[in-house]
Motif scaffolding. Structure first.
Motif, PDB file in Angstrom:
ATOM      1  N   GLU A   1      36.848  38.750  36.073  1.00  0.00           N
ATOM      2  CA  GLU A   1      37.167  39.706  37.154  1.00  0.00           C
ATOM      3  C   GLU A   1      36.394  41.009  36.973  1.00  0.00           C
ATOM      4  O   GLU A   1      35.870  41.575  37.931  1.00  0.00           O
ATOM      5  CB  GLU A   1      38.690  39.946  37.213  1.00  0.00           C
ATOM      6  CG  GLU A   1      39.407  38.722  37.763  1.00  0.00           C
ATOM      7  CD  GLU A   1      40.923  38.845  37.815  1.00  0.00           C
ATOM      8  OE1 GLU A   1      41.477  39.793  37.208  1.00  0.00           O
ATOM      9  OE2 GLU A   1      41.548  37.986  38.465  1.00  0.00           O
TER      10      GLU A   1
ATOM     11  N   GLY B   1      43.675  41.782  39.656  1.00  0.00           N
ATOM     12  CA  GLY B   1      42.669  40.974  40.342  1.00  0.00           C
ATOM     13  C   GLY B   1      41.843  41.766  41.336  1.00  0.00           C
ATOM     14  O   GLY B   1      41.570  42.952  41.156  1.00  0.00           O
TER      15      GLY B   1
ATOM     16  N   GLY C   1      44.347  35.014  36.602  1.00  0.00           N
ATOM     17  CA  GLY C   1      43.129  35.814  36.486  1.00  0.00           C
ATOM     18  C   GLY C   1      42.530  35.798  35.092  1.00  0.00           C
ATOM     19  O   GLY C   1      43.235  35.840  34.097  1.00  0.00           O
TER      20      GLY C   1
END
Ligand code: PLP
Length: 363
Positions: A310, A333, A305
């Motif tokens: 994100e 995430g 990630g």
């Protein structure tokens, strides 16, 4: 707003409108369901209809009891052990994620727990049953059909050793695909994902497993007492049961369990296809055969990630009215929960955002 929460989760809008319409005058009683005696005939009809509808939806055989209890999934982690572990003193647990792990820890307070799988650092798979170290003398064998945090969903129903009842936590995929109830000893599900508001738990238990509880079993966790009292041992969560009954009727009107299964397949496929076709921009760590249809976890930018990407994705989603998409704090995430009440057009909105975000941010 489109609510992709993992639970408490979206309820069908039709059901909520029905609740609103009848809020001040439930079924002509002149009062709200929340103000109704749980011993009244008006309430009895609500609870009995909900149970009858559930029986019809799942084709529950007559030698299985349906109990409505409180305490959520976590209450059942204890209840299952209290009611069954005394059969031999030990139980087998198939730990495939956070919830089955918690259930095993709870049960270990009341008996011996045997983990049938080696411990893993990350939950991303369901090892095939041929590798499990099961005990033919176990009081029961326990698993969680859908691990809500990690997005791991069984693609098979385990076959227990002869005489060992199968116990299953279906909290997060209950009524989302057909099941053969006869394969199970106990199925339980907290309501707040697929079937109603938090506060109610459904238990389906084979009748020969009732009455084997430990002497120290608290009354409200005791299957035998609950069964003898038609789930009215004490005041039940009446409002929750009422709403759950409306959800059962909504499921019946929308193709039944087969209808829910078809919707789930289409919705989850849409999102997984985008993940798989993104050249690693979106990344789902779960093995393909056990990817959950209910909870789709993914990272953006890399397998671990990219924090900035994100955050940006979540902000963009929120700006478009798509909320509660943040992954569980233990895995991070994104997590898109696609329970029964989420529609295909709502899932298509998310898909559209994912495609646009990919186009704008791929290298
Ligand atoms: N089991 C599963 C699969 C869950 O997803 C949850 C909650 O998210 C639980 C059990 C625990 O449920 P509760 O919070 O109702 O105790």
């Amino acid at each position: 707003v489109i609510n992709f929460a993992a639970g408490p989760a979206k309820l069908p809008e039709e059901v909520l409108r029905d609740v609103q319409k009848n809020l001040l005058d439930c079924n002509g009683s002149g009062i709200s369901v929340m103000e109704m005696s749980h011993r009244s005939s008006n309430y009895a009809k609500i609870q009995e209809t909900a149970i009858a509808d559930l029986r019809a939806l799942l084709n529950i055989p007559s030698n299985y009891k349906v109990l409505l209890m409180q305490g959520g999934g976590t209450g059942q982690f204890a209840a299952v052990a209290f009611n069954l572990i005394g059969r031999s003193g030990s139980a087998d647990y198939v730990i495939t994620g956070s919830w089955s792990s918690k259930a095993a820890k709870e049960a270990a307070q009341y008996g011996k727990v045997n983990a049938v799988l080696p411990k893993v650092s990350k939950y991303v798979e369901v090892p095939r049953q041929s590798t499990w170290q099961t005990d033919p003398k176990a009081s029961y064998i326990y698993y969680c059909d859908n691990e809500t945090v990690e997005g791991v969903e069984f693609d098979f129903v385990p076959v227990p050793p002869t005489g060992v009842p199968l116990v299953c936590d279906m909290s997060s995929n209950f009524l989302s695909r057909p099941i053969d109830v006869t394969k199970f000893g106990v199925i339980f599900a907290g309501a707040q994902k697929n079937i109603g508001p938090a506060g109610t738990t459904v238990i389906i238990v084979r009748d020969d497993l009732i009455g084997q509880h430990l002497k120290t079993t608290p009354s409200i966790l005791n299957f035998e007492l609950m069964d003898k009292n038609s789930s009215l041992l004490n005041t039940p969560p009446t409002f929750g049961i009422y709403v759950m009954g409306l959800v059962f009727q909504w499921i019946k009107r929308n193709g039944g369990i087969e209808g829910m299964a078809e919707r789930s397949r289409a919705k989850s496929q849409l999102i997984y296809n985008i993940i798989d076709q993104s050249n690693g921009f979106y990344y789902c760590p779960v093995e393909r055969n056990v990817r959950s249809r209910m909870n789709v976890p993914f990272r953006i930018g890399s397998a671990t990630g990219n924090d900035a990407l994100e955050k940006e994705f979540l902000a963009k989603a929120e700006a478009e009215g798509m909320i509660q998409l943040k992954g569980h704090r233990s895995v991070g995430g994104i997590r898109a929960s696609l329970y029964n009440a989420i529609t295909l057009p709502e899932t298509q909105q998310l898909a559209k955002l994912m495609l646009a975000f990919y186009e704008n941010n791929k290298n």
